[in-house]
Design an enzyme around this catalytic site. Structure first.
Site, PDB file in Angstrom:
ATOM      1  N   SER A  41       0.871  -1.184   0.000  1.00  0.00           N
ATOM      2  CA  SER A  41       0.000   0.000   0.000  1.00  0.00           C
ATOM      3  C   SER A  41       0.899   1.222   0.000  1.00  0.00           C
ATOM      4  O   SER A  41       2.070   1.129   0.390  1.00  0.00           O
ATOM      5  CB  SER A  41      -0.856  -0.011   1.274  1.00  0.00           C
ATOM      6  OG  SER A  41      -1.579   1.193   1.397  1.00  0.00           O
ATOM      7  N   TYR A  88      -2.236  -0.241  10.519  1.00  0.00           N
ATOM      8  CA  TYR A  88      -2.232  -0.574   9.084  1.00  0.00           C
ATOM      9  C   TYR A  88      -0.943  -0.063   8.438  1.00  0.00           C
ATOM     10  O   TYR A  88      -0.296  -0.780   7.667  1.00  0.00           O
ATOM     11  CB  TYR A  88      -3.462   0.025   8.401  1.00  0.00           C
ATOM     12  CG  TYR A  88      -3.617  -0.384   6.951  1.00  0.00           C
ATOM     13  CD1 TYR A  88      -3.825  -1.713   6.601  1.00  0.00           C
ATOM     14  CD2 TYR A  88      -3.558   0.565   5.929  1.00  0.00           C
ATOM     15  CE1 TYR A  88      -3.964  -2.095   5.270  1.00  0.00           C
ATOM     16  CE2 TYR A  88      -3.705   0.198   4.600  1.00  0.00           C
ATOM     17  CZ  TYR A  88      -3.900  -1.130   4.273  1.00  0.00           C
ATOM     18  OH  TYR A  88      -4.033  -1.507   2.950  1.00  0.00           O
TER      19      TYR A  88
HETATM   20  O1  NJP Z   1     -10.196  -5.365   0.219  1.00  0.00           O
HETATM   21  P1  NJP Z   1     -11.272  -6.535   0.408  1.00  0.00           P
HETATM   22  P2  NJP Z   1      -9.263  -4.972  -1.019  1.00  0.00           P
HETATM   23  N1  NJP Z   1      -7.020 -15.396   4.988  1.00  0.00           N
HETATM   24  O2  NJP Z   1     -11.709  -6.416   1.831  1.00  0.00           O
HETATM   25  C1  NJP Z   1      -9.119 -11.672   2.238  1.00  0.00           C
HETATM   26  C2  NJP Z   1      -4.732  -3.775  -0.022  1.00  0.00           C
HETATM   27  N2  NJP Z   1      -5.056  -2.367  -0.227  1.00  0.00           N
HETATM   28  O3  NJP Z   1      -9.540  -5.754  -2.216  1.00  0.00           O
HETATM   29  O4  NJP Z   1     -11.043 -14.424   3.674  1.00  0.00           O
HETATM   30  C3  NJP Z   1      -7.328 -15.348   3.687  1.00  0.00           C
HETATM   31  O5  NJP Z   1     -12.289  -6.490  -0.668  1.00  0.00           O
HETATM   32  C4  NJP Z   1     -10.621 -11.476   2.160  1.00  0.00           C
HETATM   33  O6  NJP Z   1     -11.273 -12.712   1.930  1.00  0.00           O
HETATM   34  P3  NJP Z   1     -12.079 -13.571   3.036  1.00  0.00           P
HETATM   35  C5  NJP Z   1      -5.350  -4.395   1.219  1.00  0.00           C
HETATM   36  O7  NJP Z   1      -4.637  -4.091   2.391  1.00  0.00           O
HETATM   37  C6  NJP Z   1      -6.340  -1.947  -0.337  1.00  0.00           C
HETATM   38  O8  NJP Z   1      -9.320  -3.503  -1.104  1.00  0.00           O
HETATM   39  O9  NJP Z   1     -13.047 -14.353   2.218  1.00  0.00           O
HETATM   40  N3  NJP Z   1      -7.870 -14.288   3.083  1.00  0.00           N
HETATM   41  C7  NJP Z   1     -10.740 -10.637   0.911  1.00  0.00           C
HETATM   42  O10 NJP Z   1     -10.795 -11.443  -0.242  1.00  0.00           O
HETATM   43  C8  NJP Z   1      -5.265  -5.852   0.849  1.00  0.00           C
HETATM   44  O11 NJP Z   1      -3.990  -6.370   1.124  1.00  0.00           O
HETATM   45  C9  NJP Z   1      -6.604  -0.578  -0.495  1.00  0.00           C
HETATM   46  O12 NJP Z   1     -12.709 -12.587   3.974  1.00  0.00           O
HETATM   47  C10 NJP Z   1      -8.122 -13.216   3.858  1.00  0.00           C
HETATM   48  C11 NJP Z   1      -9.425  -9.859   0.862  1.00  0.00           C
HETATM   49  O13 NJP Z   1      -8.540 -10.451   1.834  1.00  0.00           O
HETATM   50  C12 NJP Z   1      -5.505  -5.847  -0.659  1.00  0.00           C
HETATM   51  O14 NJP Z   1      -5.240  -4.530  -1.095  1.00  0.00           O
HETATM   52  C13 NJP Z   1      -5.558   0.309  -0.539  1.00  0.00           C
HETATM   53  C14 NJP Z   1      -7.835 -13.183   5.218  1.00  0.00           C
HETATM   54  C15 NJP Z   1      -9.627  -8.403   1.206  1.00  0.00           C
HETATM   55  O15 NJP Z   1     -10.414  -7.854   0.211  1.00  0.00           O
HETATM   56  C16 NJP Z   1      -6.918  -6.220  -1.076  1.00  0.00           C
HETATM   57  O16 NJP Z   1      -7.838  -5.351  -0.409  1.00  0.00           O
HETATM   58  C17 NJP Z   1      -4.278  -0.159  -0.416  1.00  0.00           C
HETATM   59  C18 NJP Z   1      -7.269 -14.332   5.779  1.00  0.00           C
HETATM   60  N4  NJP Z   1      -6.960 -14.401   7.088  1.00  0.00           N
HETATM   61  C19 NJP Z   1      -4.036  -1.499  -0.254  1.00  0.00           C
HETATM   62  N5  NJP Z   1      -8.212 -11.969   5.715  1.00  0.00           N
HETATM   63  C20 NJP Z   1      -7.975  -0.001  -0.579  1.00  0.00           C
HETATM   64  N6  NJP Z   1      -9.004  -0.798  -0.807  1.00  0.00           N
HETATM   65  O17 NJP Z   1      -8.126   1.229  -0.480  1.00  0.00           O
HETATM   66  C21 NJP Z   1      -8.714 -11.279   4.683  1.00  0.00           C
HETATM   67  O18 NJP Z   1      -3.285   0.719  -0.449  1.00  0.00           O
HETATM   68  N7  NJP Z   1      -8.658 -12.024   3.570  1.00  0.00           N
END
Ligand code: NJP
Length: 244
Positions: free
Chosen positions: A135, A148
């Site tokens: 990020s 974060y």
């Molecule tokens: O968010 P979201 P993004 N084990 O909440 C998964 C970074 N980022 O697409 O397990 C396995 O839609 C969760 O899946 P589930 C951010 O930090 C974002 O925006 O089914 N999976 C979901 O698919 C992250 O690294 C922004 O709940 C786990 C996914 O993670 C990445 O981009 C800005 C898990 C999260 O998807 C994707 O975020 C930035 C686990 N323990 C960086 N915990 C932004 N959106 O503004 C969670 O700079 N997941």
């Protein structure tokens, strides 16, 4: 067997968009996340379109589960460490240490677990690629960013150290660092389901990135010729000022 890309956090947002892009680029995609219904639905969608997609229920913070997943996987050419997120926006002075721990667990330890477990397969591919979704929060500090910011600095450090350690080996390491991306679930999770606070985050920046912007960047970097290493891609909305 087609080159295989494992995408963690493929159940929503940037992960799902990246999986769609990599499937369209010819990869068999392994869709890893905790929500079975989401990864199964995406796998069905991609299969219907003639792509190869495998749903995989996986919690990246569970080392034993990650090791079992890696042991059962027949091939891995690309690993996209995308699973992650933010929890809370309290100042450092009053933040809940449990929130910080949870953010380190998924953003840093989860990335470490999956990378370590799949490194043998990535080496065996002869042309492996590890992507770390960090990020802009992994490069600068901001008020309320707290845990974060700290966790994404950790992911950035992991990517940089791994790149140095693998120099000369057939595995390259790419860091992709987006600014604000409108993925809805990210902000909702950060504010524990408070839709007003989540909406206010996006209202603060006109024209945030969308998941496809980041997916395009990941797919571009991954599909460069194998002698090219894209070390770091920073993407931000034009309206979000760059901080250095
Ligand atoms: O968010 P979201 P993004 N084990 O909440 C998964 C970074 N980022 O697409 O397990 C396995 O839609 C969760 O899946 P589930 C951010 O930090 C974002 O925006 O089914 N999976 C979901 O698919 C992250 O690294 C922004 O709940 C786990 C996914 O993670 C990445 O981009 C800005 C898990 C999260 O998807 C994707 O975020 C930035 C686990 N323990 C960086 N915990 C932004 N959106 O503004 C969670 O700079 N997941």
């Amino acid at each position: 067997m087609a080159p295989t890309a494992v995408v963690t956090g493929a159940s929503s947002g940037i992960g799902a968009a990246t999986a769609r892009r990599l499937a369209a680029a010819g990869y068999r995609v392994v869709l890893a996340a905790r929500r079975a219904d989401r990864v199964e639905a995406l796998a069905a969608e991609l299969t219907d379109r003639g792509h190869q997609a495998v749903p995989q229920v996986l919690d990246v913070t569970d080392r034993a589960a990650v090791d079992a997943f890696a042991a059962a996987l027949d091939r891995c050419d690309v690993l996209v460490n995308n699973a992650g997120g933010a929890l809370g926006a309290d100042p450092v002075a009053t933040a809940d240490p449990a929130d910080w721990r949870a953010m380190f667990e998924v953003n840093v330890m989860g990335t470490l677990h999956v990378t370590q477990a799949l490194l043998p397969a990535l080496r065996a591919s002869g042309d492996g690629t590890v992507v770390v979704l960090s990020s802009t929060a992994g490069h600068v500090a901001y008020e309320g960013g707290g845990g974060y910011v700290a966790a994404k600095h950790g992911a950035h450090a992991l990517a940089g150290t791994l790149r140095l350690e693998l120099c000369g080996e057939p595995v390259r390491v790419i860091e992709v660092a987006p600014g604000m991306v409108r993925t809805d679930e990210f902000a909702l999770n950060r504010y524990r389901g408070d839709g007003d606070k989540a909406a206010a985050v996006y209202a603060g920046v006109a024209g945030p990135l969308v998941a496809d912007d980041v997916a395009d960047a990941v797919a571009w970097a991954v599909t460069r010729p194998s002698h090219v290493n894209v070390d770091l891609l920073v993407l931000r909305p034009r309206a979000q000022a760059a901080q250095h």
